[in-house]
Design an enzyme around this catalytic site. Sequence first.
Site, PDB file in Angstrom:
ATOM      1  N   TRP A 105     -43.980  25.106   7.686  1.00 23.90           N
ATOM      2  CA  TRP A 105     -44.335  25.811   8.927  1.00 23.90           C
ATOM      3  C   TRP A 105     -45.526  26.721   8.697  1.00 23.90           C
ATOM      4  O   TRP A 105     -46.434  26.804   9.519  1.00 23.90           O
ATOM      5  CB  TRP A 105     -43.142  26.590   9.485  1.00 23.90           C
ATOM      6  CG  TRP A 105     -42.036  25.681   9.923  1.00 23.90           C
ATOM      7  CD1 TRP A 105     -40.760  25.625   9.415  1.00 23.90           C
ATOM      8  CD2 TRP A 105     -42.078  24.677  10.954  1.00 23.90           C
ATOM      9  NE1 TRP A 105     -40.038  24.655  10.062  1.00 23.90           N
ATOM     10  CE2 TRP A 105     -40.812  24.059  11.005  1.00 23.90           C
ATOM     11  CE3 TRP A 105     -43.070  24.246  11.826  1.00 23.90           C
ATOM     12  CZ2 TRP A 105     -40.511  23.031  11.898  1.00 23.90           C
ATOM     13  CZ3 TRP A 105     -42.785  23.213  12.730  1.00 23.90           C
ATOM     14  CH2 TRP A 105     -41.509  22.623  12.758  1.00 23.90           C
ATOM     15  N   ASP A 175     -43.750  34.749  11.467  1.00 21.93           N
ATOM     16  CA  ASP A 175     -42.887  33.757  12.114  1.00 21.93           C
ATOM     17  C   ASP A 175     -41.444  34.063  11.708  1.00 21.93           C
ATOM     18  O   ASP A 175     -41.089  33.975  10.533  1.00 21.93           O
ATOM     19  CB  ASP A 175     -43.314  32.361  11.628  1.00 21.93           C
ATOM     20  CG  ASP A 175     -42.532  31.236  12.295  1.00 21.93           C
ATOM     21  OD1 ASP A 175     -41.534  31.521  12.984  1.00 21.93           O
ATOM     22  OD2 ASP A 175     -42.914  30.064  12.109  1.00 21.93           O
ATOM     23  N   LYS A 199     -32.836  28.844  17.084  1.00 19.32           N
ATOM     24  CA  LYS A 199     -32.046  29.038  15.867  1.00 19.32           C
ATOM     25  C   LYS A 199     -31.063  30.201  16.014  1.00 19.32           C
ATOM     26  O   LYS A 199     -29.878  30.005  15.878  1.00 19.32           O
ATOM     27  CB  LYS A 199     -32.951  29.199  14.657  1.00 19.32           C
ATOM     28  CG  LYS A 199     -33.532  27.847  14.195  1.00 19.32           C
ATOM     29  CD  LYS A 199     -35.015  27.765  14.247  1.00 19.32           C
ATOM     30  CE  LYS A 199     -35.504  26.334  14.010  1.00 19.32           C
ATOM     31  NZ  LYS A 199     -36.936  26.264  13.763  1.00 19.32           N
TER      32      LYS A 199
HETATM   33  C1  LIG Z   1     -38.142  25.693  13.758  1.00 17.46           C
HETATM   34  C2  LIG Z   1     -39.315  26.418  13.264  1.00 17.46           C
HETATM   35  C3  LIG Z   1     -40.589  26.262  13.826  1.00 17.46           C
HETATM   36  C4  LIG Z   1     -40.878  25.257  14.936  1.00 17.46           C
HETATM   37  O1  LIG Z   1     -40.590  25.793  16.135  1.00 17.46           O
HETATM   38  P1  LIG Z   1     -40.883  25.046  17.525  1.00 17.46           P
HETATM   39  O2  LIG Z   1     -40.184  25.955  18.472  1.00 17.46           O
HETATM   40  O3  LIG Z   1     -40.283  23.682  17.428  1.00 17.46           O
HETATM   41  O4  LIG Z   1     -42.342  25.001  17.719  1.00 17.46           O
HETATM   42  C5  LIG Z   1     -41.619  27.035  13.340  1.00 17.46           C
HETATM   43  N1  LIG Z   1     -41.426  27.915  12.349  1.00 17.46           N
HETATM   44  C6  LIG Z   1     -40.225  28.074  11.761  1.00 17.46           C
HETATM   45  C7  LIG Z   1     -40.060  29.067  10.652  1.00 17.46           C
HETATM   46  C8  LIG Z   1     -39.134  27.332  12.210  1.00 17.46           C
HETATM   47  O5  LIG Z   1     -37.936  27.494  11.627  1.00 17.46           O
END
Ligand SMILES: *Cc1c(COP(=O)(O)O)cnc(C)c1O
Length: 363
Positions: A105, A175, A199
């Site tokens: 990511w 993030d 999540k």
């Molecule tokens: C799941 C995840 C993403 C992707 O997120 P989307 O909502 O599908 O764009 C990005 N960064 C992390 C750390 C994730 O766990």
Amino acid sequence: MNKAERVFNFSAGPSMLPLEVMELAAEQLTNYNGCGMSVMEMSHRSKEFEEIIHTAESNLREIMNIPYNYKILFLQGGATLQFSMIPINLLRNSKKADYIVTGSWAKKAAAEAKKFGQINIVASSEESNFTYIPEVKREDFTPDADYVHITLNNTIYGTKFTNIPDTGEKPLVSDLSSCILSEELNVSKFGLIYAGAQKNIGPSGVTVVIIREDLLGHAPKDTPVYLDYKIHADNESMYNTPPTFGIYMAGEVFKNIKKLGGVSAIEKMNKEKAMKLYECIDRSSLYSCPVEVKDRSWMNVVFVTGNEALDKKFTAESKAAGLYNLGGHRSIGGMRASIYNAMPMAGVDALIDFMKKFEAENL
Ligand SMILES: *Cc1c(COP(=O)(O)O)cnc(C)c1O
């Protein structure tokens, strides 16, 4: 399958939500609080929805202890759209930014940012397949970087930053998709925090952005309107139709966290769940966790048997035992147990029991 037959779902995302919240949503689905319609059917400008979004915002502010000079935005486009919105809005002076690459990511975030400025990878753990978090000191950052980006919890590789890097005056952007609300966090250390909801917050379709006010208003003039944070901040996330039902669900999850004793209580539970599972892995002769002990995630626990065929057998047999989605990410294989806030201790206990039984049968 009725409600009593729900499985323990270890999916990395979308993932389990608190059962209580879903039951309440089911009860309110066709007629929210006696107003004669579903939240899905009501105007986002209605009195009822305004109350829903304001309560969600103020509860999130309370449980995360978000200072008043930060705006909370409920957006769409997932964490992925943030990979673009961040450089568009925050590359405001030197057009340089520093990224620490600790997984797929983070890598994707950096690759997207490269379309908009000079992106420096100041540290990476890719050479060891992302099994640790690199140490970074204040001097390692580019002196005139507009911001520094990290992925606080690495969903695929099962690592997390335990110490938040000291970036000095440079805004730290992070993030938090797979760890928001899982542990107490000092929000004032960050310039911007973002997280896809699916999540720890609610159904997919909502993205939470928490942004310090001085970082608003720097997007270039020709920026598409939806991509400018200031537009959303000035309109309290209602510039256009927000993801109303997702915001309602998120709001109920925030209330549920408050009821359970806040993020500190959740953190205590999460730590217990993770420690129990890592202890089981470390004590076993079959399983191992490739991640350095100091950098292990409390949300995503990765482990392997060292034998691909046996990993596959584990994933199939665990599913038959009611433990779903334990396969590792398609890019790395092995196993991964995502044990987000809504995974009860009973789920972790059931997994540990299964692991012991599987080990006895297959060693
Ligand atoms: C799941 C995840 C993403 C992707 O997120 P989307 O909502 O599908 O764009 C990005 N960064 C992390 C750390 C994730 O766990």
